[in-house]
Motif scaffolding. Sequence first.
Motif, PDB file in Angstrom:
ATOM      1  N   MET A 140      -9.445   0.883  87.872  1.00  0.00           N
ATOM      2  CA  MET A 140      -8.985   0.902  86.491  1.00  0.00           C
ATOM      3  C   MET A 140      -7.498   0.566  86.416  1.00  0.00           C
ATOM      4  O   MET A 140      -6.732   0.869  87.333  1.00  0.00           O
ATOM      5  CB  MET A 140      -9.258   2.274  85.857  1.00  0.00           C
ATOM      6  CG  MET A 140     -10.735   2.569  85.680  1.00  0.00           C
ATOM      7  SD  MET A 140     -11.065   4.265  85.109  1.00  0.00           S
ATOM      8  CE  MET A 140     -10.284   4.236  83.480  1.00  0.00           C
ATOM      9  N   PRO A 141      -7.043  -0.057  85.332  1.00  0.00           N
ATOM     10  CA  PRO A 141      -5.639  -0.484  85.229  1.00  0.00           C
ATOM     11  C   PRO A 141      -4.691   0.671  84.928  1.00  0.00           C
ATOM     12  O   PRO A 141      -5.103   1.749  84.509  1.00  0.00           O
ATOM     13  CB  PRO A 141      -5.664  -1.467  84.057  1.00  0.00           C
ATOM     14  CG  PRO A 141      -6.788  -0.974  83.200  1.00  0.00           C
ATOM     15  CD  PRO A 141      -7.836  -0.477  84.159  1.00  0.00           C
ATOM     16  N   GLU A 142      -3.422   0.414  85.154  1.00  0.00           N
ATOM     17  CA  GLU A 142      -2.376   1.364  84.806  1.00  0.00           C
ATOM     18  C   GLU A 142      -2.095   1.306  83.311  1.00  0.00           C
ATOM     19  O   GLU A 142      -2.335   0.292  82.658  1.00  0.00           O
ATOM     20  CB  GLU A 142      -1.087   1.041  85.568  1.00  0.00           C
ATOM     21  CG  GLU A 142      -1.225   1.122  87.089  1.00  0.00           C
ATOM     22  CD  GLU A 142       0.031   0.697  87.801  1.00  0.00           C
ATOM     23  OE1 GLU A 142       0.258   1.154  88.924  1.00  0.00           O
ATOM     24  OE2 GLU A 142       0.798  -0.126  87.227  1.00  0.00           O
ATOM     25  N   ILE A 143      -1.562   2.404  82.783  1.00  0.00           N
ATOM     26  CA  ILE A 143      -1.030   2.438  81.419  1.00  0.00           C
ATOM     27  C   ILE A 143       0.482   2.542  81.530  1.00  0.00           C
ATOM     28  O   ILE A 143       0.997   3.401  82.250  1.00  0.00           O
ATOM     29  CB  ILE A 143      -1.579   3.631  80.617  1.00  0.00           C
ATOM     30  CG1 ILE A 143      -3.098   3.535  80.464  1.00  0.00           C
ATOM     31  CG2 ILE A 143      -0.917   3.704  79.241  1.00  0.00           C
ATOM     32  CD1 ILE A 143      -3.719   4.745  79.767  1.00  0.00           C
ATOM     33  N   SER A 144       1.197   1.674  80.834  1.00  0.00           N
ATOM     34  CA  SER A 144       2.658   1.670  80.899  1.00  0.00           C
ATOM     35  C   SER A 144       3.263   1.999  79.535  1.00  0.00           C
ATOM     36  O   SER A 144       2.884   1.395  78.526  1.00  0.00           O
ATOM     37  CB  SER A 144       3.186   0.308  81.367  1.00  0.00           C
ATOM     38  OG  SER A 144       2.781   0.051  82.693  1.00  0.00           O
ATOM     39  N   PHE A 145       4.181   2.940  79.533  1.00  0.00           N
ATOM     40  CA  PHE A 145       4.924   3.312  78.335  1.00  0.00           C
ATOM     41  C   PHE A 145       6.316   2.694  78.449  1.00  0.00           C
ATOM     42  O   PHE A 145       7.068   3.000  79.389  1.00  0.00           O
ATOM     43  CB  PHE A 145       5.032   4.835  78.217  1.00  0.00           C
ATOM     44  CG  PHE A 145       3.715   5.524  77.966  1.00  0.00           C
ATOM     45  CD1 PHE A 145       3.357   5.932  76.687  1.00  0.00           C
ATOM     46  CD2 PHE A 145       2.822   5.746  79.012  1.00  0.00           C
ATOM     47  CE1 PHE A 145       2.139   6.558  76.454  1.00  0.00           C
ATOM     48  CE2 PHE A 145       1.606   6.369  78.791  1.00  0.00           C
ATOM     49  CZ  PHE A 145       1.259   6.771  77.506  1.00  0.00           C
ATOM     50  N   ILE A 146       6.658   1.830  77.510  1.00  0.00           N
ATOM     51  CA  ILE A 146       7.988   1.211  77.491  1.00  0.00           C
ATOM     52  C   ILE A 146       8.861   2.072  76.583  1.00  0.00           C
ATOM     53  O   ILE A 146       8.645   2.144  75.364  1.00  0.00           O
ATOM     54  CB  ILE A 146       7.930  -0.235  76.966  1.00  0.00           C
ATOM     55  CG1 ILE A 146       6.772  -0.997  77.608  1.00  0.00           C
ATOM     56  CG2 ILE A 146       9.263  -0.928  77.224  1.00  0.00           C
ATOM     57  CD1 ILE A 146       6.778  -1.029  79.119  1.00  0.00           C
ATOM     58  N   ILE A 147       9.846   2.731  77.185  1.00  0.00           N
ATOM     59  CA  ILE A 147      10.683   3.693  76.472  1.00  0.00           C
ATOM     60  C   ILE A 147      12.147   3.361  76.722  1.00  0.00           C
ATOM     61  O   ILE A 147      12.587   3.341  77.887  1.00  0.00           O
ATOM     62  CB  ILE A 147      10.384   5.135  76.920  1.00  0.00           C
ATOM     63  CG1 ILE A 147       8.882   5.468  76.771  1.00  0.00           C
ATOM     64  CG2 ILE A 147      11.225   6.136  76.122  1.00  0.00           C
ATOM     65  CD1 ILE A 147       8.500   6.823  77.364  1.00  0.00           C
ATOM     66  N   HIS A 148      12.880   3.089  75.661  1.00  0.00           N
ATOM     67  CA  HIS A 148      14.314   2.791  75.765  1.00  0.00           C
ATOM     68  C   HIS A 148      14.555   1.657  76.764  1.00  0.00           C
ATOM     69  O   HIS A 148      15.529   1.676  77.518  1.00  0.00           O
ATOM     70  CB  HIS A 148      15.074   4.054  76.167  1.00  0.00           C
ATOM     71  CG  HIS A 148      16.550   4.005  75.855  1.00  0.00           C
ATOM     72  ND1 HIS A 148      17.050   3.704  74.599  1.00  0.00           N
ATOM     73  CD2 HIS A 148      17.644   4.220  76.639  1.00  0.00           C
ATOM     74  CE1 HIS A 148      18.362   3.744  74.631  1.00  0.00           C
ATOM     75  NE2 HIS A 148      18.743   4.047  75.849  1.00  0.00           N
ATOM     76  N   GLY A 149      13.624   0.691  76.766  1.00  0.00           N
ATOM     77  CA  GLY A 149      13.763  -0.460  77.637  1.00  0.00           C
ATOM     78  C   GLY A 149      13.328  -0.240  79.074  1.00  0.00           C
ATOM     79  O   GLY A 149      13.437  -1.160  79.893  1.00  0.00           O
ATOM     80  N   HIS A 150      12.822   0.940  79.407  1.00  0.00           N
ATOM     81  CA  HIS A 150      12.369   1.241  80.760  1.00  0.00           C
ATOM     82  C   HIS A 150      10.854   1.441  80.761  1.00  0.00           C
ATOM     83  O   HIS A 150      10.273   1.887  79.766  1.00  0.00           O
ATOM     84  CB  HIS A 150      13.054   2.498  81.295  1.00  0.00           C
ATOM     85  CG  HIS A 150      14.547   2.374  81.409  1.00  0.00           C
ATOM     86  ND1 HIS A 150      15.162   1.907  82.541  1.00  0.00           N
ATOM     87  CD2 HIS A 150      15.534   2.653  80.520  1.00  0.00           C
ATOM     88  CE1 HIS A 150      16.479   1.903  82.355  1.00  0.00           C
ATOM     89  NE2 HIS A 150      16.730   2.347  81.131  1.00  0.00           N
TER      90      HIS A 150
END
Length: 378
Positions: free
Chosen positions: A311-321
Amino acid sequence: MKAAIILCALMALSECMVRIPLNKGKTAREKLEEQGLWEEYSNKYPYKPMAKFLAQGNGNQQMTNDADLAYFGVISIGTPPQSFKVIFDTGSSNLWVPSVYCNSAACQNHAKFNAGQSSTFRFTNKPLQIQYGTGSMTGFLGYDTVLVGGIQVPDQMFGLSQTEAPFLAHMPADGILGLAFASIAASGAEPVFNNMVQQGLVQQDYFSFYLSSNSEAGSEVTFGGYNPSHYTGNLIWIPLSSETYWQITVNSITVNGQVVACKEGCQAIVDTGTSLIVGPNDDISSLNNAVGASSSYSQMAPVNCGSISSMPEISFIIHGHTFTLPASTYVLQSNNFGCRTGLANGGSALWILGDVFIRQYYTVFNMQSNYVGLAKAV
């Protein structure tokens, strides 16, 4: 709006730390599963509801991990001290415990504070009512000495419950110790950490959390400091967008490089008192669909346990990171209900980054500069 649910012996801390053994009894989840109540409970109530850096004025509080459902630690109130297991909750601001004046079912299997047995207790004429997403508690406020993480806090206002919502009967913790801002404290009660700061009991105006995984020992909250041994790399400091909850701005949420949720930016609170990652229904459905789970489930969608590695990763883009969660961290596994995503619909535009997220990222709550610090937990 949210439930602060679901945290192991009283400790005095100076140069050394006391490790608290895990509770070997059945977890709250296991008890509910045996009674055939877990499915109904998890769908209806998705929120469950630190070493050499320590110095004089800093406090380290060990916590027990209850099956990744809740984290609780023991504090004491009164003279002589009466001990209580509490959730350390960054999603609320009040400290409260059950009292001998409570006859609700939830009070009968928990420790109850007896004001008449404390020589330092002072009554107030202030009533208290706190509404959580899974029910409410009512009672009144009093003052007494609170001991938490080896720090003694005199004249701390806290709640004594007289009624408690039924869901609390299933929880291992007796009460809740809120660590959000004073602006959202019910009845104007000063939060415990604010009192620590005002009374000069901690050296820095921040506290930090390490949450262990898979019911392992070692979870802890530090008052007035943080523990570099619990994270790798540098802390990334994210400014708060509101000083009520620990609220931040999320730029987007992606899977396989594609934005699938929070497409135009969204607000999220970093909340140790919530088990799951919570978001708007459409976004949760999109996330579930993107990772291969059923998008028709608004709470904890089932997945094939054998598929987790692919299964794929989930990525949270927060304050450019970018803060990434592998499937092994956002899929929750149980012998009774199999494998499901740790994602839930909160019925609100506000996201909640609960324990599923915080287990992966050591979190510092900086009240002095109004930032949240995140670094990869180890």
